[in-house]
Design an enzyme around this catalytic site. Structure first.
Site, PDB file in Angstrom:
ATOM      1  N   CYS A 117      34.910  21.888  50.178  1.00 49.38           N
ATOM      2  CA  CYS A 117      34.015  21.758  51.069  1.00 49.38           C
ATOM      3  C   CYS A 117      33.153  20.533  50.465  1.00 49.38           C
ATOM      4  CB  CYS A 117      33.173  22.980  51.283  1.00 49.38           C
ATOM      5  SG  CYS A 117      31.947  22.926  52.650  1.00 49.38           S
ATOM      6  N   CYS A 118      32.678  20.559  49.395  1.00 47.20           N
ATOM      7  CA  CYS A 118      31.967  19.549  48.771  1.00 47.20           C
ATOM      8  C   CYS A 118      32.851  18.247  48.762  1.00 47.20           C
ATOM      9  CB  CYS A 118      31.524  20.007  47.320  1.00 47.20           C
ATOM     10  SG  CYS A 118      30.380  20.950  47.148  1.00 47.20           S
ATOM     11  N   CYS A 200      23.074  22.608  49.633  1.00 47.76           N
ATOM     12  CA  CYS A 200      23.213  22.977  51.317  1.00 47.76           C
ATOM     13  C   CYS A 200      22.657  24.402  51.360  1.00 47.76           C
ATOM     14  CB  CYS A 200      24.549  23.067  51.625  1.00 47.76           C
ATOM     15  SG  CYS A 200      25.477  21.504  51.711  1.00 47.76           S
ATOM     16  N   CYS A 203      25.114  27.258  50.283  1.00 45.20           N
ATOM     17  CA  CYS A 203      25.505  27.461  48.965  1.00 45.20           C
ATOM     18  C   CYS A 203      24.456  27.456  47.833  1.00 45.20           C
ATOM     19  CB  CYS A 203      26.213  26.301  48.591  1.00 45.20           C
ATOM     20  SG  CYS A 203      28.001  26.319  49.426  1.00 45.20           S
ATOM     21  N   CYS A 226      28.753  19.495  42.254  1.00 40.94           N
ATOM     22  CA  CYS A 226      29.560  19.162  43.720  1.00 40.94           C
ATOM     23  C   CYS A 226      30.517  18.022  43.455  1.00 40.94           C
ATOM     24  CB  CYS A 226      28.201  19.076  44.703  1.00 40.94           C
ATOM     25  SG  CYS A 226      27.238  17.597  44.281  1.00 40.94           S
TER      26      CYS A 226
END
Length: 230
Positions: A117-118, A200, A203, A226
Site C-alpha cells: 500500500c505504501c 495515513c 495506519c 513507509c
C-alpha cells in the site's frame, strides 16, 4: 557538475553544516541547488521547514504525497498553511483510485499488505516527482527511529538519485516545538491529541504514555518506515 564533484561537495557540506543552524543549511541548499523541493507531510518537523523556507526562498516548490487517506486535520493544516503563506502546495499522488486498488489488490490493502500500500500510494508517486528535481529537503531527525540514527545533514540519496538535505537531523522534539511556539507556526492539531507521528488515518493510532513516539504508525505490523527514507 559531474558525480565526483557532487559527491565531494556533499561530503564537505555535511561536515561544514553539522554544527550550523537549519536556517543556514536551508539557505545554502536553495542557493546551491535552485532546482530543489521540500517534502511536506504537515507534521511538526515539516511545518518548521515550511516556515524556514518561506523566509529565504518563498518560490521554492513544496510538495506533499496525497494518499487519499490522510486525516481531515492534515488536509485542514495544508489549507491553513497555504492561506497563511500565500503558497500552493504541489500535490503528488497515484492515479490508482482507492476503488481500483481494492478491486486489484483486495479490500483494505493497508491491513493485509501495508508495504505494498505504501509503495503504491507513497513510494511510486515520490519517485515520479523527485525525478523532476536535483535535490530535496526532508524533516527527518536522527532520534525519531533507529533507521534514521545515521542520517547526515547533507547526503546523496542513492535510492532516488539526488542530493538530500536533512536540516533538522540533530534536533530533538523539544527543539522542534520550541521553534513552533517561538515563531507561532501553524501545526497539525492531531499533535495535541497524542499523535506525535502522523501518517495515513488507516495506519496511525494515538500513542500511549511511555510508548515510542512512532509506536502509533503501522501498529500490529513489523513496519517502521513507509519506504521514503533509506
Amino acid at each position: 557538475m559531474n558525480l565526483f564533484e557532487k559527491e565531494a561537495l556533499i561530503a564537505q557540506a555535511a561536515e561544514e553544516f553539522e554544527n550550523k543552524t537549519p536556517e543556514e543549511l536551508v539557505k545554502w541548499a536553495v542557493d546551491t541547488f535552485p532546482n530543489i523541493t521540500l517534502a511536506c507531510s504537515f507534521g511538526a518537523e515539516d511545518v518548521v521547514l515550511v516556515d524556514m523556507l518561506q523566509k529565504v526562498s518563498p518560490k521554492t516548490d513544496i510538495f506533499y504525497l496525497d494518499t487519499d487517506l490522510h486525516f481531515k486535520e492534515t488536509y485542514e493544516t495544508r489549507d491553513k498553511l497555504a492561506s497563511h503563506y500565500g503558497l500552493q502546495f504541489v500535490r503528488a499522488g497515484t492515479e490508482l483510485t482507492l476503488e481500483a486498488q481494492a478491486a486489484q489488490y483486495g479490500e483494505e490493502l493497508w491491513k493485509s499488505n501495508p508495504n505494498e500500500c505504501c509503495n503504491l500510494r507513497k513510494v511510486e508517486p515520490l519517485t515520479a516527482i523527485l525525478g523532476k528535481y536535483e535535490a530535496w529537503i526532508t524533516g527527518i531527525r536522527r532520534d525519531q527511529a533507529p533507521t534514521r540514527a545515521n542520517a547526515k545533514k547533507v547526503e546523496y540519496d542513492v535510492k532516488f538519485g539526488l542530493v538530500k538535505f536533512n536540516p533538522l537531523a540533530d534536533w530533538t522534539s523539544d527543539d522542534v516545538w520550541n521553534y513552533i511556539r517561538a515563531n507561532d507556526v501553524i501545526y497539525n492539531p492531531l499533535h495535541d491529541m497524542h499523535y506525535p507521528s502522523i501518517g495515513c488515518e488507516k495506519c496511525t493510532r494515538q500513542v500511549l504514555p511511555g510508548e515510542d513516539p512512532r509506536a502509533g504508525r503501522w501498529a500490529g505490523h513489523e513496519k517502521t518506515e513507509c519506504g521514503l527514507h533509506k
